[in-house]
Design a protein around this motif. Structure first.
Motif, PDB file in Angstrom:
ATOM      1  N   ALA A  11       8.680  16.391 -45.692  1.00 56.02           N
ATOM      2  CA  ALA A  11       9.000  16.590 -46.926  1.00 56.02           C
ATOM      3  C   ALA A  11       7.346  17.546 -47.025  1.00 56.02           C
ATOM      4  CB  ALA A  11       8.743  15.011 -47.319  1.00 56.02           C
ATOM      5  N   ALA A  12       6.574  16.627 -46.254  1.00 53.02           N
ATOM      6  CA  ALA A  12       5.247  17.891 -46.738  1.00 53.02           C
ATOM      7  C   ALA A  12       5.015  18.886 -46.541  1.00 53.02           C
ATOM      8  CB  ALA A  12       4.263  17.369 -45.617  1.00 53.02           C
ATOM      9  N   PRO A  13       4.533  19.753 -47.338  1.00 55.70           N
ATOM     10  CA  PRO A  13       4.415  21.293 -47.763  1.00 55.70           C
ATOM     11  C   PRO A  13       4.447  21.526 -46.446  1.00 55.70           C
ATOM     12  CG  PRO A  13       3.921  20.083 -49.861  1.00 55.70           C
ATOM     13  CD  PRO A  13       4.015  19.092 -48.786  1.00 55.70           C
ATOM     14  N   TRP A  14       5.059  22.236 -45.951  1.00 60.41           N
ATOM     15  CA  TRP A  14       4.157  23.741 -44.640  1.00 60.41           C
ATOM     16  C   TRP A  14       3.607  24.454 -45.236  1.00 60.41           C
ATOM     17  CZ3 TRP A  14       6.166  23.026 -40.159  1.00 60.41           C
ATOM     18  CH2 TRP A  14       7.165  22.155 -39.298  1.00 60.41           C
ATOM     19  N   PRO A  15       2.351  25.065 -44.238  1.00 62.28           N
ATOM     20  CA  PRO A  15       1.076  26.092 -44.627  1.00 62.28           C
ATOM     21  C   PRO A  15       2.736  27.279 -44.188  1.00 62.28           C
ATOM     22  CG  PRO A  15       1.130  25.317 -42.346  1.00 62.28           C
ATOM     23  CD  PRO A  15       2.367  24.418 -42.725  1.00 62.28           C
ATOM     24  N   LEU A  16       1.819  28.781 -45.034  1.00 60.53           N
ATOM     25  CA  LEU A  16       2.246  29.768 -44.920  1.00 60.53           C
ATOM     26  C   LEU A  16       2.100  30.861 -44.019  1.00 60.53           C
ATOM     27  CD1 LEU A  16       1.641  31.328 -48.980  1.00 60.53           C
ATOM     28  CD2 LEU A  16       3.274  30.263 -47.864  1.00 60.53           C
ATOM     29  N   GLU A  17       1.957  29.998 -42.974  1.00 64.19           N
ATOM     30  CA  GLU A  17       1.159  30.848 -41.797  1.00 64.19           C
ATOM     31  C   GLU A  17       1.125  29.827 -40.625  1.00 64.19           C
ATOM     32  OE1 GLU A  17      -0.882  34.475 -40.645  1.00 64.19           O
ATOM     33  OE2 GLU A  17      -2.721  32.688 -39.856  1.00 64.19           O
ATOM     34  N   GLY A  18       1.426  29.485 -39.717  1.00 66.71           N
ATOM     35  CA  GLY A  18       1.086  28.672 -38.320  1.00 66.71           C
ATOM     36  C   GLY A  18       0.922  29.994 -36.955  1.00 66.71           C
ATOM     37  N   GLN A  19       0.341  28.864 -35.770  1.00 70.06           N
ATOM     38  CA  GLN A  19      -0.522  29.281 -34.924  1.00 70.06           C
ATOM     39  C   GLN A  19      -0.293  28.354 -33.856  1.00 70.06           C
ATOM     40  OE1 GLN A  19      -4.628  29.571 -35.595  1.00 70.06           O
ATOM     41  NE2 GLN A  19      -4.380  31.658 -36.962  1.00 70.06           N
ATOM     42  N   PHE A  20      -0.166  29.125 -32.688  1.00 68.39           N
ATOM     43  CA  PHE A  20      -0.126  29.243 -31.139  1.00 68.39           C
ATOM     44  C   PHE A  20      -1.476  29.792 -30.167  1.00 68.39           C
ATOM     45  CE2 PHE A  20       0.344  28.526 -27.029  1.00 68.39           C
ATOM     46  CZ  PHE A  20       0.400  27.366 -26.920  1.00 68.39           C
ATOM     47  N   ARG A  21      -2.361  28.929 -30.715  1.00 67.55           N
ATOM     48  CA  ARG A  21      -3.711  28.995 -30.013  1.00 67.55           C
ATOM     49  C   ARG A  21      -3.703  28.760 -28.201  1.00 67.55           C
ATOM     50  NH1 ARG A  21      -9.645  29.249 -32.436  1.00 67.55           N
ATOM     51  NH2 ARG A  21     -10.808  29.763 -31.072  1.00 67.55           N
ATOM     52  N   ARG A  77       4.380  33.405 -39.473  1.00 64.79           N
ATOM     53  CA  ARG A  77       5.249  33.223 -40.918  1.00 64.79           C
ATOM     54  C   ARG A  77       5.451  32.164 -41.442  1.00 64.79           C
ATOM     55  NH1 ARG A  77       5.725  38.655 -44.999  1.00 64.79           N
ATOM     56  NH2 ARG A  77       6.598  36.663 -45.708  1.00 64.79           N
ATOM     57  N   ILE A  78       5.249  30.964 -41.822  1.00 60.90           N
ATOM     58  CA  ILE A  78       6.316  30.071 -41.820  1.00 60.90           C
ATOM     59  C   ILE A  78       7.277  30.607 -43.087  1.00 60.90           C
ATOM     60  CG2 ILE A  78       7.016  27.929 -42.580  1.00 60.90           C
ATOM     61  CD1 ILE A  78       4.591  26.963 -40.383  1.00 60.90           C
ATOM     62  N   GLU A  79       9.246  30.340 -43.623  1.00 63.71           N
ATOM     63  CA  GLU A  79       9.392  30.177 -44.302  1.00 63.71           C
ATOM     64  C   GLU A  79      10.207  29.276 -44.482  1.00 63.71           C
ATOM     65  OE1 GLU A  79      10.042  32.404 -46.631  1.00 63.71           O
ATOM     66  OE2 GLU A  79       7.736  33.967 -46.370  1.00 63.71           O
ATOM     67  N   ALA A  80       9.527  28.317 -45.528  1.00 66.04           N
ATOM     68  CA  ALA A  80      10.274  26.794 -45.048  1.00 66.04           C
ATOM     69  C   ALA A  80      10.931  27.169 -46.499  1.00 66.04           C
ATOM     70  CB  ALA A  80       9.343  25.789 -45.705  1.00 66.04           C
ATOM     71  N   VAL A  81      12.358  27.446 -46.350  1.00 63.24           N
ATOM     72  CA  VAL A  81      13.457  27.947 -47.067  1.00 63.24           C
ATOM     73  C   VAL A  81      13.543  26.674 -48.543  1.00 63.24           C
ATOM     74  CG1 VAL A  81      14.031  30.246 -47.248  1.00 63.24           C
ATOM     75  CG2 VAL A  81      15.833  28.109 -45.897  1.00 63.24           C
ATOM     76  N   TYR A  82      13.808  25.795 -47.205  1.00 67.58           N
ATOM     77  CA  TYR A  82      14.557  24.058 -47.874  1.00 67.58           C
ATOM     78  C   TYR A  82      13.226  23.348 -49.003  1.00 67.58           C
ATOM     79  CZ  TYR A  82      11.531  21.400 -44.671  1.00 67.58           C
ATOM     80  OH  TYR A  82      10.013  20.847 -44.343  1.00 67.58           O
ATOM     81  N   THR A 126      19.608  28.524 -51.494  1.00 68.07           N
ATOM     82  CA  THR A 126      20.029  27.536 -52.432  1.00 68.07           C
ATOM     83  C   THR A 126      20.203  26.449 -52.306  1.00 68.07           C
ATOM     84  OG1 THR A 126      21.777  28.784 -53.643  1.00 68.07           O
ATOM     85  CG2 THR A 126      19.159  29.680 -53.511  1.00 68.07           C
ATOM     86  N   PRO A 127      21.577  26.137 -51.741  1.00 65.06           N
ATOM     87  CA  PRO A 127      21.892  24.826 -51.410  1.00 65.06           C
ATOM     88  C   PRO A 127      20.466  23.842 -51.038  1.00 65.06           C
ATOM     89  CG  PRO A 127      23.698  26.170 -50.908  1.00 65.06           C
ATOM     90  CD  PRO A 127      22.611  27.281 -51.394  1.00 65.06           C
ATOM     91  N   LEU A 128      19.986  24.534 -50.044  1.00 67.04           N
ATOM     92  CA  LEU A 128      19.017  23.601 -48.753  1.00 67.04           C
ATOM     93  C   LEU A 128      17.709  23.566 -50.003  1.00 67.04           C
ATOM     94  CD1 LEU A 128      19.107  25.563 -46.192  1.00 67.04           C
ATOM     95  CD2 LEU A 128      19.904  23.580 -47.104  1.00 67.04           C
ATOM     96  N   ALA A 129      17.596  24.341 -51.657  1.00 70.22           N
ATOM     97  CA  ALA A 129      16.419  24.169 -52.837  1.00 70.22           C
ATOM     98  C   ALA A 129      15.795  22.537 -52.436  1.00 70.22           C
ATOM     99  CB  ALA A 129      16.387  24.429 -53.511  1.00 70.22           C
ATOM    100  N   VAL A 130      14.945  22.541 -53.236  1.00 63.56           N
ATOM    101  CA  VAL A 130      13.711  20.917 -53.315  1.00 63.56           C
ATOM    102  C   VAL A 130      14.887  20.667 -54.509  1.00 63.56           C
ATOM    103  CG1 VAL A 130      11.865  22.209 -54.017  1.00 63.56           C
ATOM    104  CG2 VAL A 130      12.105  19.803 -53.444  1.00 63.56           C
ATOM    105  N   ASP A 131      14.889  21.618 -55.694  1.00 60.04           N
ATOM    106  CA  ASP A 131      14.989  21.704 -56.724  1.00 60.04           C
ATOM    107  C   ASP A 131      16.940  21.897 -57.337  1.00 60.04           C
ATOM    108  OD1 ASP A 131      15.187  24.148 -56.914  1.00 60.04           O
ATOM    109  OD2 ASP A 131      14.071  24.677 -58.453  1.00 60.04           O
ATOM    110  N   ALA A 132      17.213  21.879 -56.220  1.00 61.08           N
ATOM    111  CA  ALA A 132      18.845  22.520 -56.328  1.00 61.08           C
ATOM    112  C   ALA A 132      19.595  20.823 -57.282  1.00 61.08           C
ATOM    113  CB  ALA A 132      19.656  23.006 -55.645  1.00 61.08           C
TER     114      ALA A 132
END
Length: 312
Positions: free
Chosen positions: A115-125, A140-145, A164-170
């Protein structure tokens, strides 16, 4: 993941341009196509790779559709990127003098998760944590849900509307709005039917506790009878029940994709005998996970499985 992966790969093939534009890439795109990537030795396949061309340049977008991202998301994305680069390197023809591997943008499309928001970018160092320089991979992270319906509807074309059926405000009202918008944006009956079917498949994920199956079905029945008439799969869904219909739809989708994969690898249309063999083989796949394993076969193994003597 099998059924969602198969459904999204199928619809993404038809909507590559819309997919690329929806990512708002900082690159002037003149043309978009798909790249078939597979590292045969490891029998691994990247979900989808878009090839973008513009201004004399060639760039790639690596897409991964992920249902349940865990703590290893960054490692998985790094692994997929490495596999992609290895497959690109293996395809380089030294005799042409063109040994350059095009730059790759990696994108994780998250279909459900925390449920916690995802950042727009992820990294593997990969280098030491105390180092000031970064060595590894960013993606890039596209958390469509976690997107709102309006955000997905603001993107060009119809591809992003299937999420859109996955959207948080559907809501029931927004589902109706999306069906109306798909009908407006996509004039072809059969293509609209495919979009509705993918929406039904994705609705099973229910990341916020609501599947929206009933609402999608009711709104399509109410607003777009023409697409139902154009699609045997949707007629099955609406006339005989969602579960039975969706199962038949998955089987038909698997058969269609097997035909498409084989035709692309053979670089020609399939004969009547080959189409019959594909239909026969598709009927033996018990579930979407088994189908996904077949799609990862290399060309020689796929031909042997589909058309070999034991396929009768």
């Amino acid at each position: 993941m099998g059924q969602y992966d198969i459904a999204l790969r199928h619809i993404a093939l038809r909507c590559g341009d819309e997919l690329a534009r929806g990512l708002t890439l900082a690159f002037a795109v003149d043309s978009v196509s798909w790249v078939e990537t597979q590292l045969t030795a490891l029998e691994r396949r990247i979900d989808r790779v878009l090839e973008l061309r513009g201004g004399g340049e060639r760039r790639l977008v690596q897409l991964e559709f992920i249902v349940a991202p865990g703590n290893d998301l960054a490692l998985r994305m790094f692994e997929y990127a490495v596999l992609l680069v290895l497959s690109l390197r293996a395809a380089v023809d030294p005799g042409r003098g063109d040994g350059a591997i095009p730059p790759v943008e990696s994108v994780a499309v998250l279909l459900s998760g925390r449920a916690a928001p995802w950042p727009l970018e992820g990294q593997f160092r990969t280098n030491w944590p105390e180092s000031e320089r970064f060595c590894g991979q960013s993606f890039r992270i596209e958390a469509v849900y976690q997107r709102k319906v309006a955000e997905l509807m603001a993107r060009p074309g119809v591809f992003w509307l299937v999420f859109t059926p996955l959207a948080v405000d559907a809501t029931e009202g927004s589902i109706r709005q999306v069906v109306e918008e798909i009908r407006r944006r996509e004039p072809r009956d059969e293509q609209r039917a495919e979009l509705y079917a993918v929406m039904q498949v994705l609705a099973e994920l229910a990341p916020w506790g609501q599947t929206w199956h009933k609402e999608i079905r009711m709104r399509v029945q109410e607003l777009d009878q023409q697409s139902i008439l154009a699609s045997e799969t949707l007629r099955e869904v609406f006339e005989q029940g969602i579960e039975k219909g969706m199962e038949k739809g998955r089987r038909q989708g698997i058969e269609e994709m097997l035909r498409g994969v084989l035709a692309r690898r053979l670089r020609r249309e399939l004969s009547a005998a080959e189409q019959a063999a594909v239909a026969n083989r598709a009927s033996t796949l018990g579930d979407s996970q088994a189908a996904a394993a077949v799609f990862e076969l290399d060309t020689e193994a796929l031909l042997a499985w589909l058309l070999g003597p034991d396929a009768e």
